[in-house]
Design an enzyme around this catalytic site. Structure first.
Site, PDB file in Angstrom:
ATOM      1  CG  ASP A 346      54.936  44.294  74.454  1.00  0.00           C
ATOM      2  OD1 ASP A 346      55.027  45.409  74.914  1.00  0.00           O
ATOM      3  OD2 ASP A 346      53.908  43.855  74.455  1.00  0.00           O
ATOM      4  CG  ASP A 676      50.899  41.387  72.688  1.00  0.00           C
ATOM      5  OD1 ASP A 676      51.698  42.350  72.462  1.00  0.00           O
ATOM      6  OD2 ASP A 676      50.440  40.845  73.558  1.00  0.00           O
ATOM      7  CG  ASP A 680      55.293  44.695  70.108  1.00  0.00           C
ATOM      8  OD1 ASP A 680      55.947  45.493  70.766  1.00  0.00           O
ATOM      9  OD2 ASP A 680      54.543  44.233  70.786  1.00  0.00           O
TER      10      ASP A 680
END
Length: 948
Positions: A346, A676, A680
């Site tokens: 990410d 985070d 995700d």
């Protein structure tokens, strides 16, 4: 009658079947309200109770779990555990209840560790459930009331304001300056502006600006809307469902040990059958003798300490990783990191700081670079030499990249002052960090406030008189400010196109108004946007001294454009270095983000993820970036065809991330996924190893991951990969050491039975050797440091065996060397008339010292151990060696050991023979390693020459 308070019905689908509810963000608000059989004044209390009975509580349903007995037994379903249990049964048959208990305990402990660490998906769901709002303000029976969020139903009209947590999925009916922090759901670092207007039906989650989503937080403004979905039907509910449906993958080590254990079990069984047949047919052994010999052979051959050794090695790795700020929640994940071939990361908060930063200021004739990152007001603002030179040196002097002075740079002062004053954010010292700073307000405004502080703007001489707040329809903010002399000024900041339309002049390099060059500004806006920067414009105007009010019409025309500011969520410097390290180690890093494609590609280039080449490196063209809508249009086969070549994925949803990870895994890639946000969590569960951010990560993400980074530092992943590779090497070293130990013992018994000779070892003496080597020597290799080239190797093939052909040959050779030396000493001593107990004691000592010598061979997998390095770097080796010698001396000389193990004292000559043969074993193994290195060099050099 409604459900009981603790019941959570599984049927929480959309309340009505009207097409308006299929994509409420794309329908007019009135249509959505009608479809929900609601009104602008909400619903009646009786109607709400009936709806609650129909759709259930506004909660996320707990997942169905297997019964306790099944969750316990599943951890015994492993070939190595089977080997342990068979070994325990054989020990019981031999009547050795102490060892039976020990081996059975090892099996139970292994299963207990797995049981305790299971349930990460269930814990992730608990983490998501905790995100939901506790209360909600709803309009029922014509009046506003506060109710428990569990009781919210579709059709309820709710209102939210700054700081509120959204209780359900809501279609907006009214919005005033409404911005919502959705990074945990969409991955975007900037709060999303919300408005009532409908958007396209195929818009991604991050582009559904007419919707509020359950669990997100209102950053500014206020809004009113109608609830369209509750519980499992919400966006967060869909993510929970995806997590529960994602299959858990075996790790490479699990697969390899399972395959290895099966081969080993078949080999032991085959050898035992051959031994029984030959013993019965050739030597006419009795059935009891054959049963006893077979049990002794199996006990000698089965490496019952291997599962415990692997577990302990992994546990030591977990401790080492914890010291390096990586918390491992599941033991095999340590090793799996060492086999990773692709890291899908990410962007927001992982590769970047998640702290918006002004990077560039552009005035009419010059550009300024802004140093520093984050909200700390530390860093110089400097004139960019090239830009200044191309425009000609102005009154500021030569274009030398100097630090600016607002007195000498009035054009910069105009931009910085406007951005500082037209701003509601504050930058204050962080109480938790003596040297840190924290933001109070919007991230974008925080970046502009920090810019003003770096440039040296002093806001204390100014007083705000009036304000036009930011609205998504206008996309600008304006303030009326009085200077120290009482003169009034208008300052405006906002989207560059909206501000540019209101300007008639521009600020020159001398600070005075000049005719507006619209073409210049449009070119600069495009250039900054192409760099992935979020661009904001600043403007000003002189106001009438007697005015005290300000509205949007007052800034509709006649403004003076001061300049542009380019803002970015900056990369972590340590993450850039870590990505380079990963590439050197043969690991591909891919960025998956909810941000726009241009921003994602620009950050990707800055991070070193995108190298700018037109193809993926294999000669065929592939896109530099794929967006969520493009992924939606792709079939699974098409995605698999391009997934390895594309390194940046933008505007992605949780479903997209799972598809990307699955497509990579279809090529045999071992995938680590970092993140985070709640968005995700499903992909982290799908990946071979999920890595969550410990500081900024949500609880759902942490619980879904195998590894949690305590410092949110991408560089920690690189160190964890190195640790994983070291651990895998050490496991191979331990297996390479342990198997010849068992091989030599079983060979001694096998040869004696096949040739009808006296057994050189009693079964109880075999147990002694197994015990002291397991307690001492086997664990020493778990403490070995990383090999020098550990991060210069390509990732290993996850389908390859834990031991290749060369290592298997080495195991066979060492088994023959140590076993042969033991047999030789025993029968030579027996031929010389040495008593049986003394000869067997010499044989046991030969096995112990031979394995000790071989331990030093195993310290280095391939490189030579004929170096001083073999004597240093691991003090546990020497502790283990000393412990072994002490225990063996007790075995040889302690009278009670003579009674328990049928041993006897031996003299110095016999010690000398065992030591001498052990040195021979060490040297012959080194010769074998030298031959293997020459063989490897001969096999690889022609290939390298051909490719070169």
């Amino acid at each position: 009658m409604g459900p009981p308070p603790d019941a959570v019905p599984t049927s929480t689908t959309t309340f009505a079947d009207d097409p308006a509810l299929a994509a409420p963000w794309s329908r007019p608000p009135a249509d959505v309200v009608t479809a929900l059989r609601s009104t602008d004044d909400g619903i009646a209390g009786d109607d709400a109770a009936a709806r609650l009975a129909e759709v259930g509580l506004n909660r996320l349903a707990p997942p169905q779990r297997d019964p306790l007995w099944k969750r316990i037994l599943v951890h015994f379903d492993d070939i190595l555990i089977y080997i342990l249990l068979v070994s325990a049964v054989l020990k019981a048959i031999l009547g050795d209840w102490v060892d039976f208990t020990v081996i059975l305990a090892v099996a139970v402990i292994n299963a207990a560790i797995g049981f305790i660490q299971e349930g990460r998906a269930e814990s992730a769901l608990d983490g998501i459930r905790n995100m939901l709002s506790v209360t909600a303000q709803v309009r029922r029976d014509g009046a506003w009331t506060t109710i428990d969020a569990d009781d919210v139903v579709p059709g309820d009209v709710v209102r939210v304001r700054s700081g509120d947590k959204v209780p359900a999925d809501v279609r907006l009916l009214q919005a005033t300056n409404l911005r919502v922090e959705e990074s945990a759901l969409t991955g975007e670092s900037v709060a999303s502006s919300k408005k009532v207007a409908a958007v396209d039906a195929d818009a991604g989650v991050g582009d559904r600006t007419s919707m509020l989503f359950s669990g997100t937080i209102v950053a500014a403004g206020q809004g009113l809307g109608v609830v369209t979905a509750t519980g499992q039907a919400t966006e967060i509910g869909r993510i929970q469902t995806m997590i529960s449906e994602v299959r858990n993958l075996e790790t490479p080590l699990t697969r390899q040990l399972d395959k290895f254990g099966k081969v080993l079990a078949v080999l032991i069984l085959a050898m035992a059958v051959v031994m029984v047949i030959i013993g019965r047919v050739v030597h006419d052994f009795s059935v009891p003798e054959l049963v006893s010999a077979s049990i002794g052979f199996a006990v000698a051959a089965v490496p019952e300490g291997l599962p415990a050794l692997v577990t302990i090695t992994l546990a030591l790795g977990v401790q080492q990783m914890a010291r390096r700020r990586a918390i491992t929640r599941k033991l095999p994940a340590v090793e799996t990191l060492g086999s990773v071939t692709t890291i899908c990361s990410d962007k927001t908060g992982t590769l970047t700081k998640n702290e918006m930063t002004a990077r560039t200021v552009r005035t009419s004739s010059r550009s300024f670079a802004v140093a520093g990152a984050g909200y700390a007001p530390v860093g110089d603002v400097t004139l960019v030499p090239d830009a200044a030179a191309s425009a000609g040196a102005g009154p500021a002097g030569p274009a030398d990249g100097r630090a600016v002075d607002l007195a000498d740079d009035p054009d910069l002062a105009a931009v910085a002052t406007a951005m500082m004053l037209c701003n509601d954010a504050r930058i204050v010292p962080d109480d938790a960090d003596a040297d840190g700073w924290r933001l109070v307000g919007e991230p974008t405004e925080g970046a502009l406030r920090t810019l003003g502080m770096k440039a040296g703007v002093d806001p204390t001489g100014w007083r705000r008189v009036a304000v036009v707040p930011f609205e998504s329809e206008n996309k600008f903010m304006a303030t009326l400010d009085a200077d120290s002399a009482g003169a009034l000024h208008v300052h405006v900041k906002g989207a560059p196109d909206r501000v540019l339309d209101r300007c008639a002049t521009q600020t020159g390099s001398d600070g005075r108004p000049a005719p507006l060059d619209r073409e210049l500004w449009e070119q600069q806006i495009d250039a900054l946007g192409a760099r992935g920067l979020r661009v904001l414009a600043a403007a000003r105007a002189r106001a009438a001294d007697k005015t005290s009010t300000l509205d949007a019409e007052d800034v509709a025309t006649g403004l003076e454009l001061c300049g542009l500011v380019g803002i970015v969520d900056p990369p972590r410097p340590e993450a850039v270095a870590a990505i380079a390290e990963c590439r050197d180690a043969g690991i591909r890093v891919k960025m998956i983000t909810g941000d726009h494609a241009g921003t994602a590609v620009a950050i990707g280039r800055e991070m070193g993820i995108v190298d700018g080449s037109p193809d993926g490196g294999d000669g065929h063209s592939s896109p530099a970036v794929l967006t969520g809508p493009e992924l939606e249009a792709m079939s699974t086969e098409k995605l698999r065809a391009v997934v390895r070549d594309v390194d940046v994925y933008a505007r992605t949803s949780p479903e997209h991330k799972i598809r990307i990870v699955s497509a990579l895994q279809s090529h045999g890639e071992v995938v680590a996924m970092t993140g985070d946000g709640v968005n995700d969590a499903p992909a982290l569960t799908q990946a071979d190893v999920g890595v969550a951010m410990g500081i900024k990560g949500t609880e759902a993400t942490k619980e879904a991951a195998e590894v949690v980074l305590a410092d949110d530092n991408f560089a920690t992943i690189e160190r964890a990969v190195k640790e994983g590779r070291r651990i895998y090497d050490n496991i191979r070293k331990s297996v390479l050491f342990l198997l010849p130990t068992n091989g030599a013992q079983s060979l001694v018994i096998l040869v004696a039975v096949l040739f009808g000779l006296t057994l050189p070892l009693q079964p109880v003496q075999v147990l002694w050797i197994n015990m002291i080597t397991a307690v001492t020597l086997s664990l020493a290799l778990a403490y070995e440091k990383a090999e020098p080239d550990v991060m210069r190797r390509p990732p290993r093939d996850p389908g390859a065996s834990i031991l290749d052909g060369a290592y298997l040959r080495r195991i066979l050779l060492v088994s023959l060397l140590i076993g042969g030396a033991t047999i030789l000493l025993f029968y030579v001593e027996r031929a010389q008339g040495v008593p049986l107990e003394e000869a067997q004691t010499t044989a046991v000592t030969m096995l112990a010292l031979g394995q000790l010598a071989y331990l030093f061979n195993c310290r280095f997998l391939d490189r030579s151990s004929l170096t001083l390095d073999v004597l240093r770097g691991n003090r546990v080796i020497w502790i283990s060696a000393a412990t072994l010698l002490v225990l063996q001396a007790v075995f040889v000389y302690a009278p009670f050991m003579h009674t328990w193990f049928e041993s006897a004292p031996i003299d110095a000559a016999e010690w000398g023979k065992t030591i001498g043969l052990s040195v021979v074993v060490f040297l012959l193994v080194e010769v074998t390693k030298w031959v293997d290195r020459r063989w490897l060099a001969r096999d690889h050099v022609p290939a390298l020459v051909t490719r070169g």
